[in-house]
Design a protein around this motif. Sequence first.
Motif, PDB file in Angstrom:
ATOM      1  N   LEU A 145      -6.277   8.215  -9.979  1.00  0.00           N
ATOM      2  CA  LEU A 145      -5.942   7.417  -8.798  1.00  0.00           C
ATOM      3  C   LEU A 145      -6.609   6.047  -8.854  1.00  0.00           C
ATOM      4  CD1 LEU A 145      -6.237  10.083  -5.950  1.00  0.00           C
ATOM      5  CD2 LEU A 145      -4.137   9.050  -6.801  1.00  0.00           C
ATOM      6  N   ASP A 146      -7.903   6.032  -9.227  1.00  0.00           N
ATOM      7  CA  ASP A 146      -8.628   4.758  -9.315  1.00  0.00           C
ATOM      8  C   ASP A 146      -7.935   3.819 -10.287  1.00  0.00           C
ATOM      9  OD1 ASP A 146     -12.014   6.179  -9.127  1.00  0.00           O
ATOM     10  OD2 ASP A 146     -10.435   5.936  -7.634  1.00  0.00           O
ATOM     11  N   CYS A 148       1.337   6.274  -7.131  1.00  0.00           N
ATOM     12  CA  CYS A 148       0.122   6.872  -7.693  1.00  0.00           C
ATOM     13  C   CYS A 148       0.021   8.356  -7.367  1.00  0.00           C
ATOM     14  CB  CYS A 148      -1.119   6.110  -7.217  1.00  0.00           C
ATOM     15  SG  CYS A 148      -1.204   4.423  -7.885  1.00  0.00           S
ATOM     16  N   THR A 149       0.485   8.755  -6.206  1.00  0.00           N
ATOM     17  CA  THR A 149       0.475  10.184  -5.887  1.00  0.00           C
ATOM     18  C   THR A 149       1.403  10.931  -6.840  1.00  0.00           C
ATOM     19  OG1 THR A 149       0.060   9.697  -3.563  1.00  0.00           O
ATOM     20  CG2 THR A 149       0.845  11.898  -4.076  1.00  0.00           C
ATOM     21  N   PHE A 168       0.823  -1.203   0.000  1.00  0.00           N
ATOM     22  CA  PHE A 168       0.000   0.000   0.000  1.00  0.00           C
ATOM     23  C   PHE A 168       0.861   1.259   0.000  1.00  0.00           C
ATOM     24  CE2 PHE A 168      -3.590   2.608   0.345  1.00  0.00           C
ATOM     25  CZ  PHE A 168      -3.357   3.574   1.302  1.00  0.00           C
ATOM     26  N   ILE A 190      -0.995  13.291  -9.031  1.00  0.00           N
ATOM     27  CA  ILE A 190      -1.249  14.547  -8.337  1.00  0.00           C
ATOM     28  C   ILE A 190      -0.167  15.561  -8.668  1.00  0.00           C
ATOM     29  CG2 ILE A 190      -1.724  15.609  -6.087  1.00  0.00           C
ATOM     30  CD1 ILE A 190      -3.714  13.444  -6.817  1.00  0.00           C
ATOM     31  N   GLU A 210      -7.992  13.824 -11.451  1.00  0.00           N
ATOM     32  CA  GLU A 210      -7.095  13.227 -10.453  1.00  0.00           C
ATOM     33  C   GLU A 210      -7.736  12.005  -9.819  1.00  0.00           C
ATOM     34  OE1 GLU A 210      -6.687  16.651  -8.043  1.00  0.00           O
ATOM     35  OE2 GLU A 210      -4.976  17.452  -9.141  1.00  0.00           O
ATOM     36  N   SER A 211      -9.032  12.088  -9.511  1.00  0.00           N
ATOM     37  CA  SER A 211      -9.735  10.975  -8.887  1.00  0.00           C
ATOM     38  C   SER A 211      -9.720   9.747  -9.784  1.00  0.00           C
ATOM     39  CB  SER A 211     -11.190  11.350  -8.586  1.00  0.00           C
ATOM     40  OG  SER A 211     -11.235  12.452  -7.724  1.00  0.00           O
ATOM     41  N   VAL A 212     -10.047   9.973 -11.054  1.00  0.00           N
ATOM     42  CA  VAL A 212     -10.076   8.859 -12.004  1.00  0.00           C
ATOM     43  C   VAL A 212      -8.681   8.267 -12.171  1.00  0.00           C
ATOM     44  CG1 VAL A 212     -10.430   8.286 -14.437  1.00  0.00           C
ATOM     45  CG2 VAL A 212     -12.125   9.633 -13.237  1.00  0.00           C
ATOM     46  N   PHE A 259      -2.334  -3.323  -9.070  1.00  0.00           N
ATOM     47  CA  PHE A 259      -2.691  -4.690  -8.700  1.00  0.00           C
ATOM     48  C   PHE A 259      -2.464  -5.643  -9.860  1.00  0.00           C
ATOM     49  CE2 PHE A 259      -4.559  -5.525  -4.558  1.00  0.00           C
ATOM     50  CZ  PHE A 259      -4.585  -4.267  -4.012  1.00  0.00           C
ATOM     51  N   VAL A 272      -4.513   2.449  -9.037  1.00  0.00           N
ATOM     52  CA  VAL A 272      -4.612   1.331  -8.088  1.00  0.00           C
ATOM     53  C   VAL A 272      -4.897   0.037  -8.835  1.00  0.00           C
ATOM     54  CG1 VAL A 272      -5.902   0.369  -6.143  1.00  0.00           C
ATOM     55  CG2 VAL A 272      -5.399   2.798  -6.197  1.00  0.00           C
ATOM     56  N   SER A 273      -5.838   0.114  -9.767  1.00  0.00           N
ATOM     57  CA  SER A 273      -6.222  -1.049 -10.539  1.00  0.00           C
ATOM     58  C   SER A 273      -5.029  -1.615 -11.305  1.00  0.00           C
ATOM     59  CB  SER A 273      -7.346  -0.623 -11.482  1.00  0.00           C
ATOM     60  OG  SER A 273      -7.844  -1.716 -12.178  1.00  0.00           O
ATOM     61  N   LEU A 325       2.348   1.731  -3.478  1.00  0.00           N
ATOM     62  CA  LEU A 325       1.277   2.127  -4.379  1.00  0.00           C
ATOM     63  C   LEU A 325       0.933   3.590  -4.150  1.00  0.00           C
ATOM     64  CD1 LEU A 325      -2.035   0.182  -4.933  1.00  0.00           C
ATOM     65  CD2 LEU A 325      -2.069   2.504  -4.134  1.00  0.00           C
ATOM     66  N   LEU A 381      -9.745  17.050  -4.627  1.00  0.00           N
ATOM     67  CA  LEU A 381      -9.338  16.216  -5.753  1.00  0.00           C
ATOM     68  C   LEU A 381     -10.292  16.496  -6.898  1.00  0.00           C
ATOM     69  CD1 LEU A 381      -8.774  12.668  -4.206  1.00  0.00           C
ATOM     70  CD2 LEU A 381      -7.028  14.162  -5.143  1.00  0.00           C
ATOM     71  N   ASN A 382      -9.771  16.895  -8.067  1.00  0.00           N
ATOM     72  CA  ASN A 382     -10.699  17.075  -9.176  1.00  0.00           C
ATOM     73  C   ASN A 382     -10.988  15.728  -9.838  1.00  0.00           C
ATOM     74  OD1 ASN A 382      -8.786  16.493 -11.241  1.00  0.00           O
ATOM     75  ND2 ASN A 382      -8.012  18.598 -11.135  1.00  0.00           N
TER      76      ASN A 382
END
Lengths: 76, 81
Positions: free
Chosen positions: A61-62, A39-40, A32, A44, A57-59, A69, A65-66, A35, A53-54
């Motif tokens: 990050l999602d 990802c940051t 974690f 970001i 940025e949110s998308v 993994f 993570v995907s 990751l 978070l706009n």
Amino acid sequence: MSFLGFGGAPQPTSAQKIAAAETELEMVTDMFNRLSNSCTKKCIPTDYKEGELNKGESVCLDRCVSKFFEVNIKVA
Amino acid sequence: SLSASEQREFQNIVERRQMKDFMTMYSNLVQRCFDDCINDFTSKAVSTKEETCVNRCVDKFLKTSERLGQRFAEQNQAMMQ
């Protein structure tokens, strides 16, 4: 399982079970943290135009993570 | 696979780790926001611009951690199944 009647491997002790659980926790935590760092950095920007978070940025990050993994599984 | 008393002992370990991880996160946060926001050494006082930047940086970082945590838990769950 032993068919020779010797009873198989000795049961893990309490300490061993807890140590195994702790090792797993350490691995998950480490994953974690890595990751999070990656990802940051990738998602970001560092000019901090705002504190929220706009959507982009949110998308990002999602998806990050995907993909992390997926790579983790592929490499393993 | 852990008995009730083993679970309790493990819980203590988990809590200690969480505290340690929280402290690490805090240190990383300070470092990141300092590195990214504090670049004006014409004065020894933090400027308004720098302070705004730091506030946004902290907000953003905490929201990022939260979102990453949620997604991570989801992916972890999915992977276990």
